[in-house]
Design an enzyme around this catalytic site. Structure first.
Site, PDB file in Angstrom:
ATOM      1  N   ASP A  48      31.711  -8.394 -71.337  1.00 45.57           N
ATOM      2  CA  ASP A  48      32.871  -8.127 -72.174  1.00 45.57           C
ATOM      3  C   ASP A  48      32.764  -6.671 -72.619  1.00 45.57           C
ATOM      4  OD1 ASP A  48      34.805  -7.874 -74.106  1.00 45.57           O
ATOM      5  OD2 ASP A  48      34.053  -9.472 -75.418  1.00 45.57           O
TER       6      ASP A  48
ATOM      7  N   LYS B   9      37.701   2.699 -74.859  1.00 47.79           N
ATOM      8  CA  LYS B   9      38.572   1.745 -74.161  1.00 47.79           C
ATOM      9  C   LYS B   9      40.051   2.022 -74.434  1.00 47.79           C
ATOM     10  CE  LYS B   9      39.067  -3.292 -73.644  1.00 47.79           C
ATOM     11  NZ  LYS B   9      38.457  -4.570 -74.079  1.00 47.79           N
TER      12      LYS B   9
ATOM     13  N   ASP C 226      44.104 -13.254 -79.175  1.00 44.16           N
ATOM     14  CA  ASP C 226      42.930 -12.400 -79.022  1.00 44.16           C
ATOM     15  C   ASP C 226      43.199 -11.017 -79.619  1.00 44.16           C
ATOM     16  OD1 ASP C 226      40.824 -10.815 -78.196  1.00 44.16           O
ATOM     17  OD2 ASP C 226      40.973 -11.322 -76.063  1.00 44.16           O
TER      18      ASP C 226
END
Lengths: 621, 173
Positions: A25, A86, A205
């Site tokens: 992850d 990210k 999420d």
């Protein structure tokens, strides 16, 4: 840098030897690596027993640090300590909000973002690769050798450029990716297999920098994503910034230096985390010039400050439900994923939206990595027989620019992948010899409102009157959600194709150069590396062919069998030498020789499916 | 290799026709994907991987087409050599089009007036007509009636209109 380990050619690994598989992850704030051990998915911890790796990389004076070591310097060495990379994946400088531009020394230029550091200009892909290298090293140490396969997760709402950037980062880090998996889907695997659930579920999420909502139907071991939506620039980070903005207003702070801004941000994050358990949290910051900020943030004020952010998550929820042709009352359970879902205001909003309390029995920080590990374990072949199946979708429509700056959608959002879709276009002018194709992703009608993925040209169209040519543009999206596009003039067969290398990505040449650079610092040279990689590939091919022959040799005519045996023997012979090119050629020849065999096996699989051979039951482990 | 000349019905082992058993379709699709999905071939040869990708994409295409009633009707027509959905034949009766344009205008007005009830009633109306069109198309297809393509086009138009109006309604909330 460790090389892939290869067993002796005549001692090929036993077909049932457990292969080393991990789920990764790669998060905005934290990253994790997990594996399946004795049938149970577990997160791999560091020597201090810590499961998380903070997604922070520091390009220090003497060494590159990753994780907690880098995080410790986030405030005192802000420009060379990169956090939340990210959020910049697959993006250009124009995508960075002006407020965020002060965070790093961005290098002006077209294409992929670069940040100036002590170690030179770094792309977010290289920064992410450092984090992946750390995770890979942890996994190799724990599993006792080189990895056979990794599943790396991405936000479901990541577009093609962001996915490609993630895959490129894994390549740079030497992580053997077998699949990119959507984060909510990974969570659903961990959750669904644990609970043997059936029915329609929503996965909410909210990570550090991205938000996804996926609606999945679980039926007899099939995880079918019905719709996904989200916001790839909304996450827990934004809640920290809301606190920072409030603190600036409250105490009329002057413009802060980068060091002070990082300190304030770190304290704001701590205050946010405290408010999960407490009604109020102190916000105390000592600045470099000795000044001190002292404030108290109540849960109520925090709720008011972030009301708009919470509301922003509910828009994608209603869009996903509409695309799935469902209402909130059809949802059997809502799974919360991501550390940011610990915030009480998020839990309340989700409960109100779906009319039920969300499910939280798995750790929201770990559930994605655990699901990815379970899937990786299956993909590398550690499980026998029939199993669960994932059917995922692409999050955003894909299309082509047409006259007038409009986008013609070719693959609509929420199409189940893999998907192949073609559409015919024609020429605009008499005698037009070339056609420029502009590939876009997004839901809006105008080109300027969608994300530009790539441009390429089809040349050599023979002279025809306007509208006479038939140019078939084909979009292929693979099981990783990655796009390749080809174009072909139907009457003449003139062809052009590209694997979409996004406008904000790295070219293959750049990746090759970066790989070379990283080896320049290692003891192994690049040639050894490529030989090692070719050997891994050759060994994989040998094993795959042998097991196919063991299972289905009966499908082959004698001369076909002969050709395969011959090509197989050649690969095995070349495996003993160290001529990379010869080995590579032998592998290609084996691939070519076994093409017909592969087709026969696939045909038989289809025939068996039609014969009604079904596996209704499936065990949860 | 998957035989791409086979029909979607054939590929999924179903009897060709508009009236299908939705559950049988789902079951056949899942069984096929369990066999051919690229996840089963993550460590196979490149040739095998490529085939799995093509076969799985083909299964998705078949399922997508047969699951959606309008697409299924068009596909049944196409198998009979009638092109109902093509870009070359988009004919619709003028009075039908006029009526739908009026509805669209009425919807815009209701939206501007924040009259959600009127908008909702309009959407219900369109949905009901779409359902009627569906039943009629089923009968027309059974009888191989030459009026089928026109009715399918009307049906598709109504479904699209209802979806558009839904989106309009959502945008208002």
């Amino acid at each position: 840098m460790a090389l892939f380990q290869i067993s002796e050619p005549d001692q090929s690994p036993l077909p049932h030897a457990k292969r080393r598989a991990v789920g990764i992850d790669l998060g905005t704030t934290n990253s994790l690596v997990a594996t399946v051990r004795d049938g149970v998915a577990v997160v791999l911890c560091d020597d201090a027993g810590r499961p998380l790796v903070p997604s922070v990389v520091r390009y220090g004076e003497h060494a590159t640090e990753v994780g907690y070591d880098a995080l410790a310097h986030a405030a005192d060495d802000p420009h060379d300590t990169i956090a939340s990379a990210k959020r910049l994946m697959g993006r250009g400088l124009a995508d960075v909000a002006s407020g965020q531009r002060r965070a790093y020394r961005f290098v002006d230029g077209e294409g992929v973002i670069r940040m100036a550091t002590r170690s030179g200009a770094k792309t977010p892909i290289e920064v992410s690769a450092e984090i992946l290298k750390t995770l890979r090293a942890r996994a190799e140490a724990s599993l006792g050798g080189a990895l056979d396969g990794a599943v790396v997760t991405v936000p479901a709402y990541f577009d093609d450029a962001q996915r490609q950037a993630t895959k490129d980062a894994a390549t740079l880090a030497g992580v053997p990716v077998v699949r990119l998996l959507n984060e909510p889907t990974a969570a659903a695997i961990a959750y669904g297999l644990d609970n043997a659930a059936e029915g329609t579920y929503a996965v909410f999420d909210l990570g550090g920098g991205t938000f996804d909502i996926s609606i999945l139907r679980l039926t007899r071991g099939v995880f079918e994503v019905l719709a996904t939506n989200g916001d790839s620039a909304l996450g827990g980070d934004d809640f920290d910034h809301a606190i920072v903005d409030w603190a600036r207003d409250e105490s009329r702070l002057p413009a802060l230096s980068a060091v002070d801004a990082r300190r304030l941000l770190a304290r704001a994050r701590e205050a946010k985390e405290l408010l999960t358990q407490h009604d109020a949290a102190p916000l105390i910051v000592s600045f470099a010039d000795g000044a001190r900020l002292e404030l108290t943030l109540s849960r109520e004020t925090f709720g008011r400050l972030t009301h708009a952010l919470v509301a922003k998550t509910l828009v994608p929820v209603s869009r996903a439900l509409r695309d799935a042709k469902l209402t909130a009352s059809d949802i059997k359970g809502v799974v919360l994923v991501g550390g940011a879902t610990r915030m009480p205001q998020i839990r309340h909003a989700v409960a109100a939206c779906f009319g039920q309390a969300p499910l939280t029995n798995l750790d929201p920080d770990e559930v994605v990595a655990l699901g990815a590990a379970i899937q990786a374990n299956k993909l590398v072949g550690n499980r026998d027989g029939d199993d669960w199946l994932l059917l995922d979708v692409i999050p955003l429509s894909l299309g082509i620019e047409t006259m007038g700056g409009l986008v013609e959608k070719i693959v609509p959002r929420n199409s189940t992948i893999p998907v192949v879709r073609a559409q015919d276009f024609t020429t605009f002018k008499d005698g037009q010899a070339a056609m420029a194709l502009h590939v876009l992703q997004g839901e809006r009608e105008k080109v300027s409102d969608c994300r530009s993925l790539a441009r390429f040209e089809l040349r050599g169209i023979p002279p025809m009157t306007a509208g006479a040519a038939r140019i078939r543009v084909s979009f292929d999206v693979d099981a990783d959600g990655l796009l390749s596009v080809s174009a072909r003039e139907q009457t003449t067969g003139v062809e052009a194709s590209i694997a979409v290398k996004p406008s904000y990505g790295l070219t293959d040449a750049e990746i090759a150069r970066m790989l070379q650079d990283s080896f320049a610092h290692a003891t192994d040279d690049a040639a050894a590396r490529t030989l090692a990689e070719t050997r891994v590939e050759a060994q994989r091919m040998v094993t795959a062919t042998e097991s196919a022959l063991a299972a289905d040799a009966a499908l082959l005519a004698p001369q076909e069998r002969n050709a395969i045996d011959h090509a197989l023997a050649e690969v095995q012979r070349r495996l003993e030498g160290d001529d990379r090119d010869a080995l590579s050629a032998a592998v290609s020849a084996l691939n070519a020789a076994s093409e017909g065999f592969a087709a026969k096996r696939m045909d038989r699989s289809v025939a068996q499916a039609l014969a009604g051979k079904r596996v209704d039951a499936f065990d949860s482990r | 290799m998957i035989d791409f000349s086979r029909s979607h019905f054939d590929l999924l082992g179903l009897r060709p026709g508009f009236r299908i058993d939705a559950e049988a379709l789902e079951r056949a699709y899942r069984d096929l994907q369990r066999r051919v999905h690229p996840d089963n071939f993550a460590r196979a040869s490149d040739a095998q991987k490529r085939l799995a990708l093509q076969a799985s994409a083909r299964a998705n295409e078949a399922y997508r087409t047969l699951r959606d009633p309008v697409a299924r009707a068009e596909y049944v027509l196409a198998l009979r050599g009638v092109d109902a959905a093509s870009e070359t034949d988009t004919r619709l009766p003028v009075e039908f089009l006029t009526r739908q344009l009026e509805r669209r205008e009425a919807a815009e007005e209701a939206k501007d007036a924040h009259d959600d009830r009127a908008l909702g009633a309009l959407i219900d109306d369109v949905r009901r007509e779409a359902a009627e069109a569906r039943d009629e198309v089923a009968r027309l297809l059974d009888a191989s009636d030459p009026a089928t393509p026109m009715r399918v086009r009307e049906w598709r138009f109504l479904v699209k209109l209802a979806d558009d109006l839904d989106a309009l309604r959502d945008a208002q909330i």
